[in-house]
Design an enzyme around this catalytic site. Sequence first.
Site, PDB file in Angstrom:
ATOM      1  N   GLU A  10       0.698  -1.423   0.010  1.00  0.00           N
ATOM      2  CA  GLU A  10      -0.060  -0.085   0.015  1.00  0.00           C
ATOM      3  C   GLU A  10       1.311   1.342  -0.144  1.00  0.00           C
ATOM      4  O   GLU A  10       0.420   2.201  -1.061  1.00  0.00           O
ATOM      5  CB  GLU A  10      -0.797   0.182   1.221  1.00  0.00           C
ATOM      6  N   ASP A  43      -2.172  -5.078   3.290  1.00  0.00           N
ATOM      7  CA  ASP A  43      -2.173  -5.642   4.600  1.00  0.00           C
ATOM      8  C   ASP A  43      -3.361  -7.363   4.842  1.00  0.00           C
ATOM      9  O   ASP A  43      -4.041  -7.033   3.272  1.00  0.00           O
ATOM     10  CB  ASP A  43      -3.122  -4.683   5.480  1.00  0.00           C
ATOM     11  N   ASP A  54      -6.630  -8.113   6.642  1.00  0.00           N
ATOM     12  CA  ASP A  54      -7.398  -7.551   7.203  1.00  0.00           C
ATOM     13  C   ASP A  54      -8.711  -7.321   5.721  1.00  0.00           C
ATOM     14  O   ASP A  54      -8.266  -7.047   4.462  1.00  0.00           O
ATOM     15  CB  ASP A  54      -7.173  -6.208   7.689  1.00  0.00           C
ATOM     16  N   GLU A  71      -9.574  -4.094   4.502  1.00  0.00           N
ATOM     17  CA  GLU A  71      -9.651  -3.533   3.463  1.00  0.00           C
ATOM     18  C   GLU A  71      -8.369  -4.064   2.570  1.00  0.00           C
ATOM     19  O   GLU A  71      -8.182  -3.711   1.758  1.00  0.00           O
ATOM     20  CB  GLU A  71      -9.021  -1.977   4.699  1.00  0.00           C
ATOM     21  N   TYR A 110       2.206  -5.628  13.024  1.00  0.00           N
ATOM     22  CA  TYR A 110       1.209  -4.750  12.247  1.00  0.00           C
ATOM     23  C   TYR A 110      -0.008  -4.763  13.473  1.00  0.00           C
ATOM     24  O   TYR A 110      -0.122  -4.696  14.351  1.00  0.00           O
ATOM     25  CB  TYR A 110      -0.122  -6.004  11.507  1.00  0.00           C
ATOM     26  N   ARG A 126      -2.990  -3.041  13.509  1.00  0.00           N
ATOM     27  CA  ARG A 126      -4.863  -2.843  13.405  1.00  0.00           C
ATOM     28  C   ARG A 126      -4.308  -5.137  14.117  1.00  0.00           C
ATOM     29  O   ARG A 126      -4.818  -5.790  12.954  1.00  0.00           O
ATOM     30  CB  ARG A 126      -5.386  -2.419  12.265  1.00  0.00           C
ATOM     31  N   HIS A 149      -4.373 -10.974  13.263  1.00  0.00           N
ATOM     32  CA  HIS A 149      -2.629 -10.607  13.981  1.00  0.00           C
ATOM     33  C   HIS A 149      -2.430 -11.185  15.769  1.00  0.00           C
ATOM     34  O   HIS A 149      -3.194 -11.231  16.058  1.00  0.00           O
ATOM     35  CB  HIS A 149      -2.948  -9.424  13.398  1.00  0.00           C
TER      36      HIS A 149
END
Length: 923
Positions: A11, A97, A99, A101, A324, A326, A371
Amino acid sequence: MPSTKKLVIVESPAKAKTIGKYLGDGYEVQASVGHVRDLIEPKNLPAELKKGPLGKFSIDVDNGFEPYYVVSDEKKRVIADLKKALKGADELFLATDEDREGEAIAWHLLQVLKPSVPVKRMVFHEITAEAIARATESTRELDTALVDAQETRRILDRLYGYEVSPVLWRKVGPGLSAGRVQSAATRLVVDRERERLAFVAAQYWDLDTTLCPTDAETAFTARLTRLAGKKVASGRDFDDRGRLKGSGAVALDEATASALAEALRAPDVAVTVTKVESKPHTRRPAAPFTTSTLQQEAARKLRFTARQTMSVAQSLYENGYITYMRTDSSSLSQQAIAAARSQASSLYGADSIPDKPRVYASKSKNAQEAHEAIRPAGDTFRTPSALEGTLRGNDWKLYDLIWKRTIASQMADARGQTASVAIQAGPLSDSAEVGALAEFAASGTVITFRGFLAAYEEGRDEERDAEKAAETAEAKLPPLAEGQSLSVQDVEAKGHETSPPPRYTEASLVKALEERGIGRPSTYAAIISTIVDRGYVTPRGTALVPNWIAFSVVRLLEENFADLVEYDFTAEMEADLDRIANGEADRTDWLTGFYFGDAHQPGLRPVIDNLGDIDAKTLNSMVITDEITLRIGKYGPYLEVAEEGSETLRRVNLPEDLAPDELTPAKAQELIDAPVVGDRVLGINPENGKQVVAKDGRFGPYVTELDPEPEEQADAASGAEPAVDPATGEVIEPPKKRAPAKKKAAEKPRTASLFKDMDPATVDFDTALKLLALPREVGLDPESNEPITAQNGRYGPYLKKGTDTRSLDSEDQIFEIDLDGALAKFAEPKYGARRASSALKEFDADPVSGKPIKVKDGRFGPYVTDGETNATIPRGEEVESVDFDRAVQLLADKRAKGPAKKPVKRAAAKKPAAKRTTAAKKK
């Protein structure tokens, strides 16, 4: 044999740079700079689609809720660069990532790039050489269920906002917004303020005695707990209405407490220890950080906002310092546990760690992420001291916090002893009138083994009652035994008032959202930023204070969209999204039920269609007393009260700094009764014969000039008798004059704002004339012969010479500065004091525009710019915390919003038809 190349897409540019160092030759790492596609704004749809099923939301709600995605203009260059890199690649690794998103970004990249080479999904939770190497060897397929969950959330938010927000615009005010999560968060803050508004303070008294064993010198404090066999009330014995709960406690008043204190000072009062208990005391360390607990603790200890915490954590992660950021998991990998235990043992001794590793389970209501907890990266942790030359400022502070929490989580319990002592005093003298015996209690905790406390101790949110806070304090008692006599060294009667529930802080609001299952780790910072930026909530210190407009918004939602702001309903939405992410529910079926309704819910569309009439005046009103009503108007809140002998209701503006819970009936009456300082006539300007008047306006106090009353009005005011018909005794009405021909618009009266230290009730005539005469000519520049003027502007006092300006240090300087002082100011660099044009920070080139990024300080505060796009740094986010990636993201967000709308003053020339953008839809 031809060389092969693997393209890796992440990203952010910072992450690409770090990963590129670890992968080496054979890999090319590029950044998508966040999302590459999003739902188009309906107004930007191609003309032929605006009247079709996509026209309202850019979503076809009648055909499977198909969204219409487009690549934004600012991402077209990014996509072009990625396609160019893909042409020479043999494999594509999507390393966004892990997740929702991140998975969605990977899917959108596939839809846009349409790769003809093998595609692998590469995931990792930390950016270290070992982790990246493992990730390239253990790739997987794209998780379409995660993509469905993210797409469902995006569509849900579009439907919610586009259907509900217009209702707010019509009934509350323009520019407002409603959102699935932001509305629930706003309601939490408003509900807390409602509790504070309804709270009734209760007063009570207690006694603190300083006691000492007769054969020792060590004194300690004991508090009165019982009197004549009855419990003495403390703050926790009162409810929010100021009444004693049904606990049988007795509240002491001042007279009783004072009499009791006097009785205890009598030399013949016997004070004896009646009971001594000692119990083992154990404290466990807090679990490693999740996103939520990191935001809470950074707020408590570092005073970071949630957004600031996430920005710094993102930088630490992308540069390989932490895992990570989040996550709602508090578990650690075996490598992390081993690293923490090893480091704790070496730093604090072998006895600082327990025999077995600690294992933590998530307490989140709807734990989702796969995670591990947030921790230092790598199989061996770098200590904060070792990074002092590498990390600076907020980066170092947050890493230090994460490191300490991780190490402490694997350390031994703190151990000690808690002693509790019961003490009896009496019999008391009859003058006390409170009974024969008074009982006191004291407790103290002694930590004998600090364990994890040697590394870290978790912070605490504000306690409502002082007694609760005192209970957690570490204290020490002298050795005591039952039957032992004590002497009274001092007695103090203390008066207290119960406290309302504390307002939410960012930390406690994040905690409340997490406990209720509202939102996700990645959204907490955005939720708080949104409700602050929308004007629903204002930070006051660390407290979040709702504005009156939030009361109207929440009331409208509660009365007309009850389900949408119910905390459990909002949390169930999150659970449903999790079921979609796990492949247990169908995206289209769920959206159909939410929007059109089913057996379990009425549906958003039918609710909108059957809203009925909403009385905006009632919605934006709150009765304070029988005579006073609070109105929430277009220009802010005000009080409305009827005045005797007048049909017109009187309005009184509320002070800007008055919090809602401070508007008690007594305060409202005080504001109503305050003398009116507006329209105070100061005198007649001798130069033009106009009245000079002091007023208090919507934008603050000011002085202005008004034309004198017309001659007819002046005659009437002087007492001239009206003409009377002698026959009938009736007043003769003068003949109506023909309306004069229209004249040119009257010249605007001169006005001048008062200085900040001036009061419209006390400002004098001479000062008013000086203000009205501004700008003041200071003198002529000896070189250019241009006049230099001193004046007050929207952004403060300043000097002006032609088109050149310089800020003044204070408003008083407008009248005081002389020509020499003005010339000295102009000799200084422009914006030298406030650095409006000089860069506060400079970064590499923006990946979209290719131009260097700078952080500057402007009229509206600090902002990020690449010379083409300016993006304001959000309120509460410090300049020091803005790094390259955050700057890139701010610019990208600004570009996505498009240019600000400008009012149309005349018909625009016809433009050529817009070039159609084809939509890449999910197959």
